[in-house]
Design an enzyme around this catalytic site. Structure first.
Site, PDB file in Angstrom:
ATOM      1  N   LYS A 178      50.590  75.144  91.950  1.00 34.97           N
ATOM      2  CA  LYS A 178      51.072  74.513  93.184  1.00 34.97           C
ATOM      3  C   LYS A 178      51.905  75.439  94.063  1.00 34.97           C
ATOM      4  O   LYS A 178      51.967  75.270  95.266  1.00 34.97           O
ATOM      5  CB  LYS A 178      51.885  73.264  92.847  1.00 34.97           C
ATOM      6  CG  LYS A 178      51.021  72.097  92.401  1.00 34.97           C
ATOM      7  CD  LYS A 178      51.833  70.821  92.340  1.00 34.97           C
ATOM      8  CE  LYS A 178      50.949  69.613  92.121  1.00 34.97           C
ATOM      9  NZ  LYS A 178      50.440  69.531  90.730  1.00 34.97           N
ATOM     10  N   GLU A 224      55.937  65.445 100.199  1.00 41.05           N
ATOM     11  CA  GLU A 224      55.870  64.254  99.356  1.00 41.05           C
ATOM     12  C   GLU A 224      55.656  64.736  97.926  1.00 41.05           C
ATOM     13  O   GLU A 224      55.204  65.850  97.683  1.00 41.05           O
ATOM     14  CB  GLU A 224      54.707  63.354  99.770  1.00 41.05           C
ATOM     15  CG  GLU A 224      53.364  63.694  99.107  1.00 41.05           C
ATOM     16  CD  GLU A 224      52.816  65.067  99.457  1.00 41.05           C
ATOM     17  OE1 GLU A 224      53.197  65.610 100.516  1.00 41.05           O
ATOM     18  OE2 GLU A 224      52.023  65.606  98.664  1.00 41.05           O
ATOM     19  N   SER A 242      45.778  75.321  84.721  1.00 41.71           N
ATOM     20  CA  SER A 242      46.512  75.078  85.976  1.00 41.71           C
ATOM     21  C   SER A 242      48.026  75.054  85.835  1.00 41.71           C
ATOM     22  O   SER A 242      48.736  75.348  86.797  1.00 41.71           O
ATOM     23  CB  SER A 242      46.028  73.775  86.612  1.00 41.71           C
ATOM     24  OG  SER A 242      46.187  72.685  85.728  1.00 41.71           O
TER      25      SER A 242
HETATM   26  C1  PLP Z   1      49.446  68.732  90.228  1.00 39.48           C
HETATM   27  C2  PLP Z   1      48.706  69.336  89.113  1.00 39.48           C
HETATM   28  C3  PLP Z   1      47.312  69.173  88.983  1.00 39.48           C
HETATM   29  C4  PLP Z   1      46.494  68.303  89.883  1.00 39.48           C
HETATM   30  O1  PLP Z   1      46.460  68.674  91.231  1.00 39.48           O
HETATM   31  P1  PLP Z   1      45.181  69.345  91.897  1.00 39.48           P
HETATM   32  O2  PLP Z   1      45.484  69.277  93.344  1.00 39.48           O
HETATM   33  O3  PLP Z   1      43.980  68.517  91.519  1.00 39.48           O
HETATM   34  O4  PLP Z   1      45.074  70.712  91.377  1.00 39.48           O
HETATM   35  C5  PLP Z   1      46.675  69.826  87.945  1.00 39.48           C
HETATM   36  N1  PLP Z   1      47.349  70.582  87.054  1.00 39.48           N
HETATM   37  C6  PLP Z   1      48.692  70.751  87.134  1.00 39.48           C
HETATM   38  C7  PLP Z   1      49.374  71.598  86.111  1.00 39.48           C
HETATM   39  C8  PLP Z   1      49.415  70.142  88.167  1.00 39.48           C
HETATM   40  O5  PLP Z   1      50.742  70.303  88.220  1.00 39.48           O
END
Ligand code: PLP
Length: 417
Positions: free
Chosen positions: A107, A129, A394
């Site tokens: 993010k 948000e 992610s």
């Molecule tokens: C917020 C988040 C997501 C989901 O958000 P996307 O916009 O679909 O990427 C996925 N993995 C993690 C670790 C997150 O913090």
């Protein structure tokens, strides 16, 4: 699944997507995307669109953004071989480590990019948000970095559920405002941020947290995350000896997935997005938007959403707060419709099992969101032995400890080893 694209149109649209021609000048990915907002919001979106157009690909902005990614975010993030998982799964498994980025997830790529844009556009302050709080933390950190005051709108219910992230945001200098309207969760927080934005579109910049919403956000967020896939392609060729046969990413709004997939659309790599299957297939039991939803407008964009027969947007459920959203980015709706990316789901239980396996066999506590991608990748590996796999890792799972404590860890004794 969507019947709104005819087969001959699908080939044409896929060609345009592969040539990098989408979104078009109206912000559309074929029939999806666009801008469906009330008249009062039009000037704010127009101003943002003009700003994105003028600055985003301008060399001095890109140089500043790339330097922040390198020196503050810690990019490029590692590509990690997973030898023990590879042996168990009968595949060659590689992880793109967004968990190693500053603040613990992908993010931050988007948050710092938009914070820099806010400064370029002369904004006096920033709003954002947040649902689970991860985007709020990333935005608060990015605003502290660029020197802009940050206000984060958060549903009152989420403030209760995510107390540690509220504290984190405040320590990073943000004001956190509780939203009690509507469902008092993410959707209400977005509506409130939009309402505040129209009151002063020149002075306020709104950092949206995923590849969703009205144009230009899905495009802007993709452009700020594509660095994930660009790095991963290059690293796979150098470290793994070639591009992956298949790549996996979890999909909430779809920002980490589009960041990983977009630079690979022209490759032979099979691309698989993994949504939250929750506790079951009934409405309200999951957040498997692309797998089970239907076309409709949500928060300014035409996409696939979870709604009932009367068009009422449905509540969602997932063990991972970051996947708990009733819509999905419009570019994913297109990529599914034209058959370039396949979207499947993993349940809460499958995600938990995958999280434990990754901890035990690679020493990585991954986020619950990410664990959905691992579960699907393992199933795919078992059906396709001997292939090379890339998984978008992610984020890290430390934030999930309050949830994980409900599922006690195994107690071990190694004394006899
Ligand atoms: C917020 C988040 C997501 C989901 O958000 P996307 O916009 O679909 O990427 C996925 N993995 C993690 C670790 C997150 O913090």
């Amino acid at each position: 699944m969507s019947a709104i694209i005819k087969p001959d149109e699908a080939d044409d649209l896929l060609g345009r997507e592969l040539r990098g021609e989408l979104p078009d000048e109206r912000g559309r990915f074929g029939p999806f995307g666009g801008r469906y907002v009330p008249e009062t919001l039009v000037p704010a979106f127009d101003r943002l669109e003009a700003g994105v157009h003028e600055h985003l690909h301008e060399p001095s902005f890109q140089a500043e953004y790339r330097r922040e990614l390198r020196e503050w975010v810690g990019r490029p993030t590692a590509l990690t071989h997973a030898p023990r998982l590879s042996e168990r799964w009968g595949a060659d498994v590689w992880l793109k480590r967004e968990d190693l980025a500053h603040t613990g997830a992908h993010k931050i790529n988007n948050a710092i990019g938009q914070a820099l844009l806010a400064r370029r556009l002369g904004a006096r302050r920033v709003i954002a948000e947040t649902g689970a709080g991860q985007h709020g933390v990333a935005s608060a950190a990015a605003c502290a970095r660029v020197g802009l005051p940050c206000t984060v709108y958060m549903g009152a219910v989420d403030i209760e559920r995510q107390a540690p992230n509220v504290d984190r945001m405040r320590r990073l200098g943000a004001e956190v405002v509780a939203v009690t309207a509507g469902d008092a969760t993410l959707r209400a927080a977005i509506d409130e941020a939009l309402r505040v934005w129209v009151s002063d579109p020149d002075g306020i910049y709104y950092i949206l947290g995923s590849a969703v919403g009205a144009h230009p956000y899905p495009y802007l967020v993709r452009e700020l995350h594509r660095v994930i896939g660009e790095e991963a392609r290059e690293q796979m060729q150098r470290q793994a000896g070639g591009l992956p046969d298949a790549a996996f990413a979890c999909v909430g709004g779809g920002s980490n997935a589009i960041g990983l997939f977009y630079p690979m659309l022209n490759d032979d790599t099979e691309l698989i997005g993994v949504e939250a299957g929750g506790t079951g297939s009934g409405l309200g039991q999951n957040a498997a938007t692309l797998a089970t939803g239907t076309p409709g407008v949500l928060q300014g964009t035409y996409t696939i959403i979870l709604q009932d027969g009367d068009g009422q947007v449905q509540e969602t459920h997932s063990i991972s707060a970051g996947l708990d959203y009733s819509g999905v980015g419009p570019e994913h709706a297109l990529l599914q419709s034209v058959g370039r990316v396949r979207y499947i789901s993993a349940t809460d239980d499958e995600a938990l099992a995958a999280l434990e396996e990754l901890c035990e066999f690679e020493g990585i506590l991954t986020a619950l969101e990410t664990s959905h991608a691992f579960s699907a990748a393992r199933d795919w590996a078992r059906e396709n032995p001997g292939k090379r796999l890339l998984i978008g890792n992610s984020g890290r799972g430390d934030k999930d400890m309050p949830t994980l404590t409900k599922f006690p860890a195994k107690v071990r004794s190694h004394a006899g080893a």
